[in-house]
Design an enzyme around this catalytic site. Structure first.
Site, PDB file in Angstrom:
ATOM      1  N   SER A   1     154.460  30.141  59.826  1.00  0.00           N
ATOM      2  CA  SER A   1     153.456  30.696  60.740  1.00  0.00           C
ATOM      3  C   SER A   1     152.331  31.393  59.980  1.00  0.00           C
ATOM      4  O   SER A   1     151.927  32.504  60.318  1.00  0.00           O
ATOM      5  CB  SER A   1     154.125  31.660  61.727  1.00  0.00           C
ATOM      6  OG  SER A   1     154.779  32.699  61.016  1.00  0.00           O
TER       7      SER A   1
ATOM      8  N   GLU B   1     132.238  35.218  44.963  1.00  0.00           N
ATOM      9  CA  GLU B   1     133.372  35.423  44.058  1.00  0.00           C
ATOM     10  C   GLU B   1     133.219  34.476  42.879  1.00  0.00           C
ATOM     11  O   GLU B   1     132.364  33.579  42.894  1.00  0.00           O
ATOM     12  CB  GLU B   1     134.687  35.177  44.799  1.00  0.00           C
ATOM     13  CG  GLU B   1     134.948  36.218  45.878  1.00  0.00           C
ATOM     14  CD  GLU B   1     136.247  35.989  46.624  1.00  0.00           C
ATOM     15  OE1 GLU B   1     137.242  36.616  46.275  1.00  0.00           O
ATOM     16  OE2 GLU B   1     136.262  35.176  47.553  1.00  0.00           O
TER      17      GLU B   1
ATOM     18  N   ARG C   1     139.009  32.136  37.229  1.00  0.00           N
ATOM     19  CA  ARG C   1     140.168  33.043  37.137  1.00  0.00           C
ATOM     20  C   ARG C   1     141.044  32.761  35.924  1.00  0.00           C
ATOM     21  O   ARG C   1     141.592  33.679  35.322  1.00  0.00           O
ATOM     22  CB  ARG C   1     141.032  32.896  38.385  1.00  0.00           C
ATOM     23  CG  ARG C   1     140.488  33.668  39.519  1.00  0.00           C
ATOM     24  CD  ARG C   1     141.418  33.634  40.689  1.00  0.00           C
ATOM     25  NE  ARG C   1     140.732  34.270  41.796  1.00  0.00           N
ATOM     26  CZ  ARG C   1     141.172  34.278  43.034  1.00  0.00           C
ATOM     27  NH1 ARG C   1     142.298  33.667  43.326  1.00  0.00           N
ATOM     28  NH2 ARG C   1     140.496  34.883  43.968  1.00  0.00           N
TER      29      ARG C   1
ATOM     30  N   HIS D   1     149.859  34.297  41.432  1.00  0.00           N
ATOM     31  CA  HIS D   1     149.152  34.497  42.695  1.00  0.00           C
ATOM     32  C   HIS D   1     149.169  33.278  43.603  1.00  0.00           C
ATOM     33  O   HIS D   1     149.298  33.398  44.812  1.00  0.00           O
ATOM     34  CB  HIS D   1     147.710  34.863  42.346  1.00  0.00           C
ATOM     35  CG  HIS D   1     146.850  35.190  43.514  1.00  0.00           C
ATOM     36  ND1 HIS D   1     147.159  36.202  44.397  1.00  0.00           N
ATOM     37  CD2 HIS D   1     145.681  34.653  43.952  1.00  0.00           C
ATOM     38  CE1 HIS D   1     146.212  36.274  45.327  1.00  0.00           C
ATOM     39  NE2 HIS D   1     145.319  35.333  45.085  1.00  0.00           N
TER      40      HIS D   1
ATOM     41  N   SER E   1     141.456  28.488  49.303  1.00  0.00           N
ATOM     42  CA  SER E   1     142.781  28.082  49.790  1.00  0.00           C
ATOM     43  C   SER E   1     142.932  28.265  51.294  1.00  0.00           C
ATOM     44  O   SER E   1     143.544  27.421  51.957  1.00  0.00           O
ATOM     45  CB  SER E   1     143.894  28.810  49.047  1.00  0.00           C
ATOM     46  OG  SER E   1     143.604  30.164  48.961  1.00  0.00           O
TER      47      SER E   1
HETATM   48  C1  LIG Z   1     147.495  38.993  48.153  1.00  0.00           C
HETATM   49  C2  LIG Z   1     146.865  37.660  48.421  1.00  0.00           C
HETATM   50  C3  LIG Z   1     145.495  37.573  48.634  1.00  0.00           C
HETATM   51  C4  LIG Z   1     144.903  36.336  48.881  1.00  0.00           C
HETATM   52  N1  LIG Z   1     143.551  36.281  49.151  1.00  0.00           N
HETATM   53  C5  LIG Z   1     143.002  35.096  49.485  1.00  0.00           C
HETATM   54  C6  LIG Z   1     141.644  35.018  49.895  1.00  0.00           C
HETATM   55  O1  LIG Z   1     140.949  36.015  49.977  1.00  0.00           O
HETATM   56  N2  LIG Z   1     141.137  33.792  50.217  1.00  0.00           N
HETATM   57  C7  LIG Z   1     141.889  32.649  50.159  1.00  0.00           C
HETATM   58  O2  LIG Z   1     141.371  31.565  50.455  1.00  0.00           O
HETATM   59  N3  LIG Z   1     143.181  32.708  49.790  1.00  0.00           N
HETATM   60  C8  LIG Z   1     143.760  33.891  49.473  1.00  0.00           C
HETATM   61  N4  LIG Z   1     145.081  33.932  49.122  1.00  0.00           N
HETATM   62  C9  LIG Z   1     145.873  32.701  49.198  1.00  0.00           C
HETATM   63  C10 LIG Z   1     146.102  32.351  50.664  1.00  0.00           C
HETATM   64  O3  LIG Z   1     146.377  33.529  51.373  1.00  0.00           O
HETATM   65  C11 LIG Z   1     147.257  31.379  50.848  1.00  0.00           C
HETATM   66  O4  LIG Z   1     147.145  30.298  49.984  1.00  0.00           O
HETATM   67  C12 LIG Z   1     147.268  30.848  52.280  1.00  0.00           C
HETATM   68  O5  LIG Z   1     147.239  31.916  53.183  1.00  0.00           O
HETATM   69  C13 LIG Z   1     148.495  29.992  52.503  1.00  0.00           C
HETATM   70  O6  LIG Z   1     148.627  29.729  53.874  1.00  0.00           O
HETATM   71  P1  LIG Z   1     149.867  28.870  54.365  1.00  0.00           P
HETATM   72  O7  LIG Z   1     149.752  28.747  55.826  1.00  0.00           O
HETATM   73  O8  LIG Z   1     149.960  27.648  53.554  1.00  0.00           O
HETATM   74  O9  LIG Z   1     151.151  29.744  53.955  1.00  0.00           O
HETATM   75  P2  LIG Z   1     151.582  31.210  54.365  1.00  0.00           P
HETATM   76  O10 LIG Z   1     150.474  31.947  54.960  1.00  0.00           O
HETATM   77  O11 LIG Z   1     152.258  31.821  53.204  1.00  0.00           O
HETATM   78  O12 LIG Z   1     152.683  30.945  55.494  1.00  0.00           O
HETATM   79  C14 LIG Z   1     153.937  30.401  55.167  1.00  0.00           C
HETATM   80  C15 LIG Z   1     154.868  30.580  56.343  1.00  0.00           C
HETATM   81  O13 LIG Z   1     156.057  29.823  56.146  1.00  0.00           O
HETATM   82  C16 LIG Z   1     157.188  30.609  56.493  1.00  0.00           C
HETATM   83  N5  LIG Z   1     158.354  30.078  55.780  1.00  0.00           N
HETATM   84  C17 LIG Z   1     158.512  29.895  54.449  1.00  0.00           C
HETATM   85  N6  LIG Z   1     159.723  29.360  54.190  1.00  0.00           N
HETATM   86  C18 LIG Z   1     160.344  29.194  55.387  1.00  0.00           C
HETATM   87  C19 LIG Z   1     161.618  28.711  55.782  1.00  0.00           C
HETATM   88  N7  LIG Z   1     162.539  28.294  54.894  1.00  0.00           N
HETATM   89  N8  LIG Z   1     161.926  28.696  57.105  1.00  0.00           N
HETATM   90  C20 LIG Z   1     161.038  29.135  58.034  1.00  0.00           C
HETATM   91  N9  LIG Z   1     159.810  29.616  57.709  1.00  0.00           N
HETATM   92  C21 LIG Z   1     159.472  29.642  56.405  1.00  0.00           C
HETATM   93  C22 LIG Z   1     156.768  32.009  56.082  1.00  0.00           C
HETATM   94  O14 LIG Z   1     157.584  32.985  56.675  1.00  0.00           O
HETATM   95  C23 LIG Z   1     155.320  32.012  56.571  1.00  0.00           C
HETATM   96  O15 LIG Z   1     155.270  32.260  57.953  1.00  0.00           O
HETATM   97  C24 LIG Z   1     145.697  35.165  48.881  1.00  0.00           C
HETATM   98  C25 LIG Z   1     147.067  35.252  48.666  1.00  0.00           C
HETATM   99  C26 LIG Z   1     147.658  36.486  48.445  1.00  0.00           C
HETATM  100  C27 LIG Z   1     149.138  36.555  48.229  1.00  0.00           C
END
Ligand SMILES: Cc1cc2nc3c(=O)[nH]c(=O)nc-3n(C[C@H](O)[C@H](O)[C@H](O)COP(=O)(O)OP(=O)(O)OC[C@H]3O[C@@H](n4cnc5c(N)ncnc54)[C@H](O)[C@@H]3O)c2cc1C
Length: 521
Positions: A12, A112, A277, A338, A378
Site C-alpha cells: 500500500s 535536486e 548521488r 536508500h 522514483s
Molecule cells: C526516507 C526516504 C525518502 C525518500 N524520498 C524520496 C523523494 O523525495 N522522492 C522520490 O521520488 N523518492 C523518494 N524515496 C523513494 C520512494 O519513496 C520509494 O521508492 C517509493 O515510495 C516506493 O513506492 P512503492 O509503492 O514501490 O513501495 P512502498 O511505498 O515502500 O510500499 C511498499 C508496500 O508493500 C508492503 N509490503 C511489503 N512486503 C509485504 C508483504 N510481504 N506482504 C504484504 N505487504 C507487503 C509494505 O508494507 C508497503 O505498504 C524516498 C525513500 C525513503 C526511504
C-alpha cells in the site's frame, strides 16, 4: 481460509495504491499490506516527485537529465514513457486533495542533484506522507476496493501452467493463513534496503516481493545497483531507520564540509554538492575513510533560517528532537542505503516474466534509472508504471483458477511467534551486506559475503525448518535471498558503473548491459 478477488494488490505505497485506485472500475480489488496501511517507503519521501511542469522545462529535458545520470544504462523507451506521462499524472495526483506547495498560485518546484531545471513538486518536506494519505483516502472511498492491514504475504501461488493466480498470506491479527485467488496479482512491495545495517528505509523494506517473485520463477535485473544516500543524520535512529536529510537541502544551498571546515565536493565533481548521488556518497565515504572521520558536516548557513523552517519544517523539527538546531548549526551526516534500482524485471506495462503477475514501484525494474537513480524520479516511476500496469491488467482475460490446479506448496505451515533468537541472525546479515556489498566493493570480499550468507541460511534452516513460519522468520529468509541476489549481480558485473564501484574493475566498459538473473538458469 479462501478468498477470491479479481485484482490482488500486495503493498500500500504509491505503486500499489495508485494501481488499486485506477483498476477499481474493472472489478473487485483487494489490497494486502503487512503493517498499518500507511507504513511504506512512500510515507517517508521528503524531496518530492519530479516532472517537467515548469514553463522553462520539457519532457525532453527531463529525459536528457535522467539518461545522463544513468551512466549509459537507462532504457530510453522506458524513460520516454516516464517523462512523457509524468506531468499529466502528477496533475491527477493534485486532484486527490494533495496540497502541493505553491508560490504565487503555481506549483513551487524544487531542484535536486542532476536536474537542470526546477521540477520537483513537493508538499514542504513531507511529500510522501501527503501523497500516501491522499491515496489511502482515494482508495478507501473507491467502489470495489478492500484494504486489509497486517496481512503478511508469504508467497505467490502459481497454477500448473506457471500462471500467477494468487497469494498465500498470513493475517497477523487472527493468526490464520489465507489462500487468496485472483485473476491478476500486482506486486508493489517496495524496497529492500533493510538488508543493510545503515539505511533510511523503514522496517517494511525487506525485499519480500523480489524474493517471492524469484521463488515463483521470475527474472530479476540490475540488483547490484543500490543507491546510498549521501546524507543521513549521524548517530540518530528512528525505528532502526537512519533519518534522511533530503537532497533538496543541498538543492537550496547546503554545502558539505569536513569538520575542519573544508568544502570538499568541488575536488570530486564540477557540480560539487549537486553531483549525482553516487559521486557524492563515494566522496563522503572517501573523506571518512582517509581522514578517519565519523561524519562530515552539511552547512546550511547560506540559507536564511526562515526559509529553512518553511521549506524543511519536518527535518528541522526532527533534528531538534536530537538536540540540533539546523538554523544555527551544521548537520553531521553519513551515507546510508536508500534505494534499490534493480528489482523484478518488467516490460513497459508492468508485466513480469510470469503470466498475470505485474509489478511496479521500487520492487520493479523498468530500466528508467539505468545505473543511478536521479533524485525524485522514483515516486514518478511508481506512479507512471502502476498506471500503465492498471491499463494492461484491465485487459487481461484470465479467469479465476480452479482450486485443484494451484501449486499447493507451503500449505502445511505452522505459525509461531517471532523468536527473539532471530535478532542476532538479522544483525549478522545486515553487517555482512554493509561490509561486503557497500559503497565501495571488492570481488574477493563479495565472495566472502556470499559464503557468510550461505552460513546464515544454514543456521536459520537448522533452527527453523521450512514449515515453521513467523513473519520475522520469513522476512529473514527473504532478505537472505535478496542479499545473495545483490551479491551475485554485483559479482557478475566486471566493471564499475554508476552506483556500483568495485576495486578490481574501476573502469566503465564501453558497452552497457543489464545484469539479468533467472531462477531457471
Ligand atoms: C526516507 C526516504 C525518502 C525518500 N524520498 C524520496 C523523494 O523525495 N522522492 C522520490 O521520488 N523518492 C523518494 N524515496 C523513494 C520512494 O519513496 C520509494 O521508492 C517509493 O515510495 C516506493 O513506492 P512503492 O509503492 O514501490 O513501495 P512502498 O511505498 O515502500 O510500499 C511498499 C508496500 O508493500 C508492503 N509490503 C511489503 N512486503 C509485504 C508483504 N510481504 N506482504 C504484504 N505487504 C507487503 C509494505 O508494507 C508497503 O505498504 C524516498 C525513500 C525513503 C526511504
Amino acid at each position: 481460509m479462501r478468498i477470491e478477488t479479481d485484482f490482488l494488490v500486495v503493498g500500500s505505497g504509491m505503486a500499489g495504491l495508485w494501481f488499486a485506485y485506477r483498476i477499481s472500475n474493472h472489478g473487485r480489488v483487494l489490497v494486502l499490506t503487512k503493517k498499518d496501511d500507511s507504513e511504506s517507503n512512500t510515507n517517508y519521501a521528503q524531496g518530492g516527485i519530479a516532472a517537467a511542469l515548469g514553463s522553462d522545462d520539457s519532457p525532453q529535458q527531463h529525459l536528457e537529465d535522467t539518461v545522463k545520470a544513468g551512466y549509459g544504462l537507462c532504457d530510453p523507451q522506458a524513460v520516454q514513457v516516464m517523462v512523457g506521462e509524468g506531468p499529466r499524472l502528477v496533475r491527477e495526483l493534485q486532484k486527490l486533495e494533495i496540497e502541493f506547495s505553491t508560490e504565487g498560485g503555481h506549483l513551487e518546484l524544487g531542484i535536486e542533484g542532476g536536474h537542470t531545471r526546477h521540477r520537483v513538486a513537493h508538499v514542504a518536506d513531507t511529500t510522501g506522507q501527503a501523497v500516501e494519505w491522499g491515496l489511502i483516502n482515494a482508495v478507501r472511498s473507491a467502489p470495489n476496493v478492500a484494504l486489509y492491514e497486517h496481512h503478511f504475504v508469504i508467497d505467490l501461488l502459481t497454477d500448473e501452467s506457471g500462471r500467477c493466480c494468487g497469494v498465500l498470506s498470513f493475517d497477523r491479527e487472527s493468526g490464520k493463513f489465507a489462500e487468496i485467488h485472483a485473476k491478476v496479482v500486482m506486486l508493489a512491495t517496495g524496497g529492500l534496503c533493510r538488508v543493510y545495517e545503515h539505511t533510511t528505509n523503514p522496517p517494511i523494506a525487506t525485499g519480500d516481493g523480489v524474493a517471492m517473485a524469484w521463488r515463483a520463477g521470475a527474472k530479476v535485473a540490475d540488483l547490484e545497483f543500490i543507491q546510498f544516500h549521501p546524507t543521513s543524520l549521524f548517530g540518530a535512529r528512528i525505528d532502526g531507520r537512519a533519518f534522511l536529510i533530503s537532497e533538496a537541502v543541498r538543492g537550496e544551498g547546503g554545502i558539505l564540509r569536513t569538520p575542519d571546515g573544508e568544502r570538499f565536493m568541488p575536488r570530486y565533481h564540477p557540480d560539487a554538492e549537486l553531483a549525482p548521488r553516487s559521486v557524492v556518497a563515494r566522496a563522503i565515504y572517501n573523506e571518512l575513510r582517509t581522514r578517519r572521520l565519523d561524519y562530515v558536516l552539511l552547512d546550511l548557513s547560506s540559507i536564511p533560517p526562515a526559509h529553512i523552517l518553511k521549506r524543511f519544517p519536518m527535518i528541522a523539527d526532527t533534528c531538534k528532537r536530537f538536540g540540533l538546531d539546523i538554523t544555527r548549526e551544521p548537520v553531521p551526516v553519513v551515507p546510508a542505503a536508500h534505494y534499490s534500482v534493480g528489482g523484478v524485471k518488467t516490460d513497459l506495462w508492468g508485466r513480469t516474466s510470469i503470466p498475470c503477475l505485474y509489478t511496479a514501484g521500487e520492487c520493479a525494474h523498468t530500466g528508467v534509472h539505468g545505473a543511478n537513480r536521479l533524485a525524485s524520479n522514483s515516486l514518478l516511476e511508481a506512479l507512471v508504471f502502476a498506471d500503465r500496469a492498471a491499463q494492461a491488467a484491465s485487459k487481461e482475460e484470465a479467469r479465476l483458477p480452479s482450486l485443484d490446479k494451484i501449486n499447493p506448496f507451503e500449505r502445511q505451515l505452522r505459525s509461531i511467534e517471532d523468536p527473539s533468537l532471530l535478532n542476532s541472525l538479522v544483525s549478522s546479515l545486515k553487517q555482512t551486506m554493509w561490509r561486503f556489498a557497500g559503497i565501495v566493493r571488492s570481488a574477493k570480499e563479495m565472495e566472502r559475503g556470499r559464503a557468510r550468507l550461505a552460513e546464515l541460511s544454514r543456521e536459520l534452516k537448522a533452527l527453523y525448518p521450512a514449515r515453521i513460519f513467523s513473519p520475522g522468520i520469513k522476512q529473514l529468509r527473504n532478505t537472505l535471498i535478496v542479499g545473495d541476489l545483490i551479491l551475485r549481480s554485483a559479482l557478475a558485473r566486471k566493471e564499475s558503473r554508476g552506483l556500483h564501484y568495485v576495486e578490481e574493475f574501476p573502469d566503465t566498459l564501453p558497452e552497457a548491459s543489464h545484469t539479468v538473473l533467472s531462477p531457471k538458469d
